[in-house]
Design an enzyme around this catalytic site. Structure first.
Site, short mmCIF file in Angstrom:
data_model
loop_
_atom_site.label_atom_id
_atom_site.label_comp_id
_atom_site.label_asym_id
_atom_site.label_seq_id
_atom_site.Cartn_x
_atom_site.Cartn_y
_atom_site.Cartn_z
N LYS A 1 0.84 -1.20 0.00
CA LYS A 1 0.00 0.00 0.00
C LYS A 1 0.88 1.26 0.00
O LYS A 1 2.10 1.18 0.20
CB LYS A 1 -0.91 -0.03 1.24
CG LYS A 1 -1.85 -1.25 1.27
CD LYS A 1 -2.74 -1.23 2.51
CE LYS A 1 -3.59 -2.49 2.60
NZ LYS A 1 -4.48 -2.48 3.79
N TYR B 1 -12.21 -2.86 -2.54
CA TYR B 1 -12.68 -2.85 -1.15
C TYR B 1 -14.21 -2.82 -1.04
O TYR B 1 -14.74 -2.41 -0.01
CB TYR B 1 -12.06 -1.67 -0.40
CG TYR B 1 -10.63 -1.91 0.05
CD1 TYR B 1 -10.32 -3.01 0.85
CD2 TYR B 1 -9.61 -1.05 -0.32
CE1 TYR B 1 -9.01 -3.24 1.27
CE2 TYR B 1 -8.29 -1.27 0.10
CZ TYR B 1 -8.01 -2.37 0.90
OH TYR B 1 -6.72 -2.60 1.33
N PHE C 1 -14.94 3.37 8.02
CA PHE C 1 -13.60 3.75 7.56
C PHE C 1 -13.45 3.70 6.04
O PHE C 1 -12.36 3.98 5.52
CB PHE C 1 -12.54 2.85 8.22
CG PHE C 1 -12.72 1.37 7.98
CD1 PHE C 1 -12.29 0.78 6.80
CD2 PHE C 1 -13.32 0.57 8.94
CE1 PHE C 1 -12.45 -0.58 6.57
CE2 PHE C 1 -13.48 -0.80 8.73
CZ PHE C 1 -13.04 -1.38 7.54
N ARG D 1 -0.98 -14.78 3.87
CA ARG D 1 -1.65 -14.14 5.02
C ARG D 1 -0.82 -14.33 6.29
O ARG D 1 -0.75 -13.42 7.12
CB ARG D 1 -3.06 -14.72 5.22
CG ARG D 1 -4.04 -14.42 4.09
CD ARG D 1 -4.68 -13.06 4.16
NE ARG D 1 -5.59 -12.90 5.27
CZ ARG D 1 -6.37 -11.84 5.45
NH1 ARG D 1 -6.33 -10.82 4.56
NH2 ARG D 1 -7.16 -11.74 6.48
N THR E 1 -4.45 -7.72 11.07
CA THR E 1 -4.71 -6.40 10.49
C THR E 1 -4.04 -5.24 11.25
O THR E 1 -3.48 -4.34 10.63
CB THR E 1 -6.24 -6.17 10.42
OG1 THR E 1 -6.84 -7.30 9.79
CG2 THR E 1 -6.58 -4.91 9.65
N ARG F 1 3.42 -7.05 9.17
CA ARG F 1 2.74 -6.02 9.97
C ARG F 1 3.27 -5.99 11.40
O ARG F 1 3.39 -4.93 12.01
CB ARG F 1 1.23 -6.26 9.95
CG ARG F 1 0.59 -5.90 8.59
CD ARG F 1 -0.82 -6.41 8.51
NE ARG F 1 -1.54 -5.97 7.32
CZ ARG F 1 -2.71 -6.49 6.94
NH1 ARG F 1 -3.28 -7.45 7.65
NH2 ARG F 1 -3.30 -6.04 5.85
N ASN G 1 -1.36 -0.22 7.32
CA ASN G 1 -0.80 -1.54 7.64
C ASN G 1 0.01 -2.14 6.49
O ASN G 1 0.26 -3.34 6.46
CB ASN G 1 -1.88 -2.48 8.18
CG ASN G 1 -2.95 -2.77 7.15
OD1 ASN G 1 -2.84 -2.39 6.00
ND2 ASN G 1 -4.00 -3.46 7.58
N HIS H 1 -1.62 -5.64 1.56
CA HIS H 1 -2.87 -6.39 1.41
C HIS H 1 -2.56 -7.79 0.91
O HIS H 1 -1.64 -7.98 0.11
CB HIS H 1 -3.77 -5.69 0.38
CG HIS H 1 -4.90 -6.56 -0.08
ND1 HIS H 1 -6.09 -6.66 0.63
CD2 HIS H 1 -5.02 -7.42 -1.12
CE1 HIS H 1 -6.87 -7.53 0.01
NE2 HIS H 1 -6.25 -8.00 -1.05
N GLU I 1 -9.60 -10.40 -7.24
CA GLU I 1 -8.59 -9.34 -7.14
C GLU I 1 -7.53 -9.47 -8.24
O GLU I 1 -7.07 -8.46 -8.79
CB GLU I 1 -7.95 -9.38 -5.75
CG GLU I 1 -8.93 -8.94 -4.66
CD GLU I 1 -8.49 -9.28 -3.24
OE1 GLU I 1 -7.37 -9.79 -3.06
OE2 GLU I 1 -9.27 -9.01 -2.31
P1 DAT Z 1 -7.03 -7.27 6.14
O1 DAT Z 1 -6.30 -6.24 5.31
O2 DAT Z 1 -6.18 -7.76 7.28
O3 DAT Z 1 -7.64 -8.37 5.33
P2 DAT Z 1 -9.75 -6.22 6.45
O4 DAT Z 1 -10.10 -6.96 5.20
O5 DAT Z 1 -10.59 -6.48 7.65
O6 DAT Z 1 -8.22 -6.48 6.88
O7 DAT Z 1 -9.79 -4.66 6.18
C1 DAT Z 1 -9.28 -4.13 4.96
C2 DAT Z 1 -8.46 -2.91 5.28
O8 DAT Z 1 -9.30 -1.90 5.81
C3 DAT Z 1 -7.40 -3.14 6.36
O9 DAT Z 1 -6.19 -3.66 5.82
C4 DAT Z 1 -7.22 -1.77 6.92
C5 DAT Z 1 -8.60 -1.16 6.81
N1 DAT Z 1 -9.33 -1.30 8.08
C6 DAT Z 1 -9.90 -2.41 8.57
N2 DAT Z 1 -10.49 -2.18 9.75
C7 DAT Z 1 -10.29 -0.88 10.01
C8 DAT Z 1 -10.65 -0.01 11.09
N3 DAT Z 1 -11.35 -0.45 12.13
N4 DAT Z 1 -10.24 1.28 11.02
C9 DAT Z 1 -9.55 1.75 9.98
N5 DAT Z 1 -9.18 0.98 8.91
C10 DAT Z 1 -9.55 -0.30 8.94
MG MG Z 2 -9.22 -8.33 3.94
#
Ligand code: DAT
Ligand code: MG
Length: 150
Positions: A11, A51, A59, A87, A93, A104, A114, A117, A128
Site C-alpha cells: 500500500k 474494497y 472507515f 496471510r 490487520t 505487519r 498496515n 494487502h 482481485e
Molecule cells: P485485512 O487487510 O487484514 O484483510 P480487512 O479486510 O478487515 O483487513 O480490512 C481491509 C483494510 O481496511 C485493512 O487492511 C485496513 C482497513 N481497516 C480495517 N479495519 C479498520 C478499522 N477499524 N479502522 C480503519 N481501517 C480499517
Molecule cells: Mg481483507
C-alpha cells in the site's frame, strides 16, 4: 494441498517507507513464485471495487482516499496454499497486535496504515487478480522448485 495464486499489494505507506524490497524479499525467500509485478497509482474506481465488501464500514471513504493517494505495488504470488501462506507472512490487520516475525508485526503500528494487502480466500484472490492484473500473469518454470517442495 493445492497450488494457488494470491494477490498481494504494498500500500502507499509501504511504498513511501521504502519497504517494497523488504516485502518482496520475504515472499521470495519463503519459496513463493512471483508471477506478476507492477507499480500503479490506483484509480478511485479500482479501489472501490477492490474494497467493495467494506463499502458500508465507517472507515471506507478514508480507506479509498489512502489507497488512491499514491503508488502501490501489485504482486501475484504462486505456490501450494499460497493464499494462507501469504496471510501468515503478512500478519493480523492491526500492526500493534500482529505477531513479531510477520510483516505487519515487524513494521507496523496502525490498523489503517498496515502496509500490505493479501487475498483472504480463493474467490477473493480470483476476483482481485482479475481486477488488478487484467492483462494476465506470467507463466514460467521456477527451477528451484525441486528444492522447495520434497
Ligand atoms: P485485512 O487487510 O487484514 O484483510 P480487512 O479486510 O478487515 O483487513 O480490512 C481491509 C483494510 O481496511 C485493512 O487492511 C485496513 C482497513 N481497516 C480495517 N479495519 C479498520 C478499522 N477499524 N479502522 C480503519 N481501517 C480499517
Ligand atoms: Mg481483507
Amino acid at each position: 494441498m493445492s497450488n494457488e495464486v494470491t494477490y498481494v499489494m504494498v500500500k502507499p505507506d509501504g511504498v513511501q517507507r521504502g519497504l517494497v524490497g523488504e516485502i518482496i524479499q520475504r515472499f521470495e525467500r519463503k519459496g513463493l513464485q512471483l508471477v506478476g509485478l507492477k507499480q500503479v497509482v490506483p484509480s478511485e474506481e479500482i479501489a472501490r471495487k477492490h474494497y467493495a465488501v467494506h463499502s458500508e464500514r465507517p472507515f471506507f471513504s478514508g480507506l479509498i482516499k489512502f489507497i488512491t493517494s499514491g503508488p502501490v505495488v501489485c504482486m501475484a504470488w504462486s505456490g501450494i496454499d499460497a493464499i494462507g501462506v501469504a496471510r501468515n507472512l503478512i500478519g493480523s490487520t492491526n500492526g500493534r497486535e500482529a505477531a513479531p516475525g510477520t510483516i505487519r508485526g515487524d513494521f507496523g503500528m496502525d490498523i489503517g496504515y498496515n502496509m500490505i494487502h493479501g487475498s483472504d480466500a480463493s474467490e477473493t484472490a480470483e476476483f482481485e487478480l482479475g481486477l488488478w492484473f487484467s492483462e494476465g500473469l506470467n507463466e514460467w518454470t521456477q527451477d528451484s522448485i525441486s528444492w522447495i517442495y520434497e
